[in-house]
Design a protein around this motif. Structure first.
Motif, PDB file in Angstrom:
ATOM      1  N   PHE A  12       0.807  -1.204   0.000  1.00 32.74           N
ATOM      2  CA  PHE A  12       0.000   0.000   0.000  1.00 32.74           C
ATOM      3  C   PHE A  12       0.852   1.271   0.000  1.00 32.74           C
ATOM      4  O   PHE A  12       0.330   2.369   0.063  1.00 32.74           O
ATOM      5  CB  PHE A  12      -0.949   0.005   1.204  1.00 32.74           C
ATOM      6  CG  PHE A  12      -2.220  -0.716   0.941  1.00 32.74           C
ATOM      7  CD1 PHE A  12      -3.366  -0.034   0.619  1.00 32.74           C
ATOM      8  CD2 PHE A  12      -2.262  -2.100   0.978  1.00 32.74           C
ATOM      9  CE1 PHE A  12      -4.554  -0.711   0.360  1.00 32.74           C
ATOM     10  CE2 PHE A  12      -3.433  -2.779   0.723  1.00 32.74           C
ATOM     11  CZ  PHE A  12      -4.582  -2.085   0.414  1.00 32.74           C
ATOM     12  N   ILE A  13       2.181   1.125  -0.042  1.00 33.16           N
ATOM     13  CA  ILE A  13       3.073   2.271  -0.160  1.00 33.16           C
ATOM     14  C   ILE A  13       3.603   2.315  -1.578  1.00 33.16           C
ATOM     15  O   ILE A  13       4.297   1.414  -2.024  1.00 33.16           O
ATOM     16  CB  ILE A  13       4.252   2.181   0.827  1.00 33.16           C
ATOM     17  CG1 ILE A  13       3.717   1.982   2.239  1.00 33.16           C
ATOM     18  CG2 ILE A  13       5.118   3.405   0.739  1.00 33.16           C
ATOM     19  CD1 ILE A  13       2.843   3.093   2.749  1.00 33.16           C
ATOM     20  N   GLN A  25      -1.271  12.869  -5.189  1.00 36.04           N
ATOM     21  CA  GLN A  25      -1.107  12.361  -3.838  1.00 36.04           C
ATOM     22  C   GLN A  25      -0.692  13.497  -2.918  1.00 36.04           C
ATOM     23  O   GLN A  25       0.489  13.749  -2.720  1.00 36.04           O
ATOM     24  CB  GLN A  25      -0.051  11.258  -3.819  1.00 36.04           C
ATOM     25  CG  GLN A  25      -0.407  10.110  -4.770  1.00 36.04           C
ATOM     26  CD  GLN A  25       0.683   9.078  -4.798  1.00 36.04           C
ATOM     27  OE1 GLN A  25       0.856   8.337  -3.836  1.00 36.04           O
ATOM     28  NE2 GLN A  25       1.432   9.032  -5.861  1.00 36.04           N
ATOM     29  N   SER A  30       1.157   6.977  -0.808  1.00 37.95           N
ATOM     30  CA  SER A  30       0.333   5.785  -0.670  1.00 37.95           C
ATOM     31  C   SER A  30      -0.514   5.573  -1.915  1.00 37.95           C
ATOM     32  O   SER A  30      -1.025   6.522  -2.527  1.00 37.95           O
ATOM     33  CB  SER A  30      -0.566   5.900   0.559  1.00 37.95           C
ATOM     34  OG  SER A  30      -1.491   4.840   0.580  1.00 37.95           O
ATOM     35  N   VAL A  93      -4.572   6.801   5.552  1.00 35.04           N
ATOM     36  CA  VAL A  93      -3.497   7.761   5.309  1.00 35.04           C
ATOM     37  C   VAL A  93      -4.087   9.157   5.389  1.00 35.04           C
ATOM     38  O   VAL A  93      -5.302   9.346   5.252  1.00 35.04           O
ATOM     39  CB  VAL A  93      -2.833   7.551   3.925  1.00 35.04           C
ATOM     40  CG1 VAL A  93      -2.140   6.212   3.842  1.00 35.04           C
ATOM     41  CG2 VAL A  93      -3.861   7.688   2.799  1.00 35.04           C
ATOM     42  N   THR A 100       1.451   4.815   6.983  1.00 36.81           N
ATOM     43  CA  THR A 100       0.123   4.265   6.727  1.00 36.81           C
ATOM     44  C   THR A 100      -0.349   3.506   7.959  1.00 36.81           C
ATOM     45  O   THR A 100       0.335   2.624   8.453  1.00 36.81           O
ATOM     46  CB  THR A 100       0.151   3.313   5.520  1.00 36.81           C
ATOM     47  OG1 THR A 100       0.584   4.022   4.358  1.00 36.81           O
ATOM     48  CG2 THR A 100      -1.232   2.729   5.267  1.00 36.81           C
TER      49      THR A 100
END
Length: 276
Positions: A12-13, A25, A30, A93, A100
């Motif tokens: 998820f990063i 972003q 993320s 986030v 996260t």
């Protein structure tokens, strides 16, 4: 499970090399900022959703629903993700969060719970997903500043239906100890251990300590009842191979306390107490 969760967190990063993606972003790298939101989470509300094959298909081969949330600096909000169809995982986030946020089973059972303390005012993203690849199903998101206590039921624990069919040895009252015996005539659980079940009536919000002691076997406790959604268990929290559960009744009604042993076939005398 820990390895799978670590893989999901790292997935998820996403640090994009494209300037266009970077502009999309606002608060970090993320992947959650790249997924179109399914809706907006409002405080003190429940939102129903579903993971399906039409959702964003993310890293680790999981379907993802992303929700937006507006946070006010200094406030906090608890987000619960509940599902009977899959093992839930929550991600979050937003501004001021250095990493996260992630949770697997803090909501009780296989449900997730995140407590977000907003360090800055702004837009946050919350992701509802699952531990298992290509898994779909219905879920509920609940946002509350004052949530109910999470269930103590463990994810993947025993089947509550197996305990509902056990015969009842009798009633147990707070403050009145029971002396019982596991013997060869008692019912047998799935793991081969003998069991005796006692019923207790509780009031919503009442907290009791349930303790099972035996010098003959390594004791094991089970608690089932209304609003639990599963089985609460304990092995050695009472010390010296004794079992102990501190339990708050989530609703008024009749609950079942099952006295058993860790190993199959063990028998012998025991003492069961419930105190405030």
């Amino acid at each position: 499970m820990r390895a799978a969760l670590a893989l999901l967190v790292s997935a998820f990063i996403l640090m994009p090399s494209s300037p266009v993606l970077a502009q999309a972003q606002p608060t970090g790298g993320s992947i959650l900022w790249l997924v179109p939101p399914a809706g907006v989470i409002e405080p003190e509300t429940e939102h129903n959703g579903a993971l399906s094959a039409s959702d964003f298909f993310g890293p680790s081969d999981v379907y993802i629903d992303v929700w937006e949330l507006h946070g006010q600096a200094g406030a906090s909000l608890t987000i619960d993700l509940k599902s009977d169809d899959f093992d839930a995982i929550l991600f979050a986030v937003g501004p001021g969060l250095a990493e996260t946020m992630v949770d697997d089973d803090s909501g009780g059972g296989c449900n997730s719970r995140l407590v977000i303390r907003f360090l800055e005012t702004g837009t946050y993203r919350v992701a509802a997903t699952t531990t298992s690849a290509r898994t779909t199903g219905i879920y509920t998101l609940i946002a509350s500043a004052s949530p109910d206590p999470a269930s103590a039921v463990a994810c993947g624990g025993p089947d509550p239906a197996a305990f509902a069919s056990l015969p009842v040895a009798g009633q147990i009252t707070v403050g009145e100890p029971i002396s019982g015996t596991l013997d060869t005539g008692d019912p047998v659980l799935e793991d081969g251990s003998r069991a005796e079940t006692w019923e207790i009536t509780g009031e919503q919000g009442q907290t009791v300590t349930i303790r099972l002691e035996s010098d003959a076997f390594d004791s094991y406790l089970y608690v089932t009842g209304p609003e639990l959604g599963g089985v609460i268990t304990d092995d050695d929290s009472g010390g010296d191979l004794h079992a102990q559960i501190v339990f708050t009744f989530p609703a008024a009604g009749t609950y079942r306390i099952t006295a058993s042993s860790v190993s199959s076939g063990e028998t012998g005398a025991y003492r069961l107490t419930v105190t405030r």
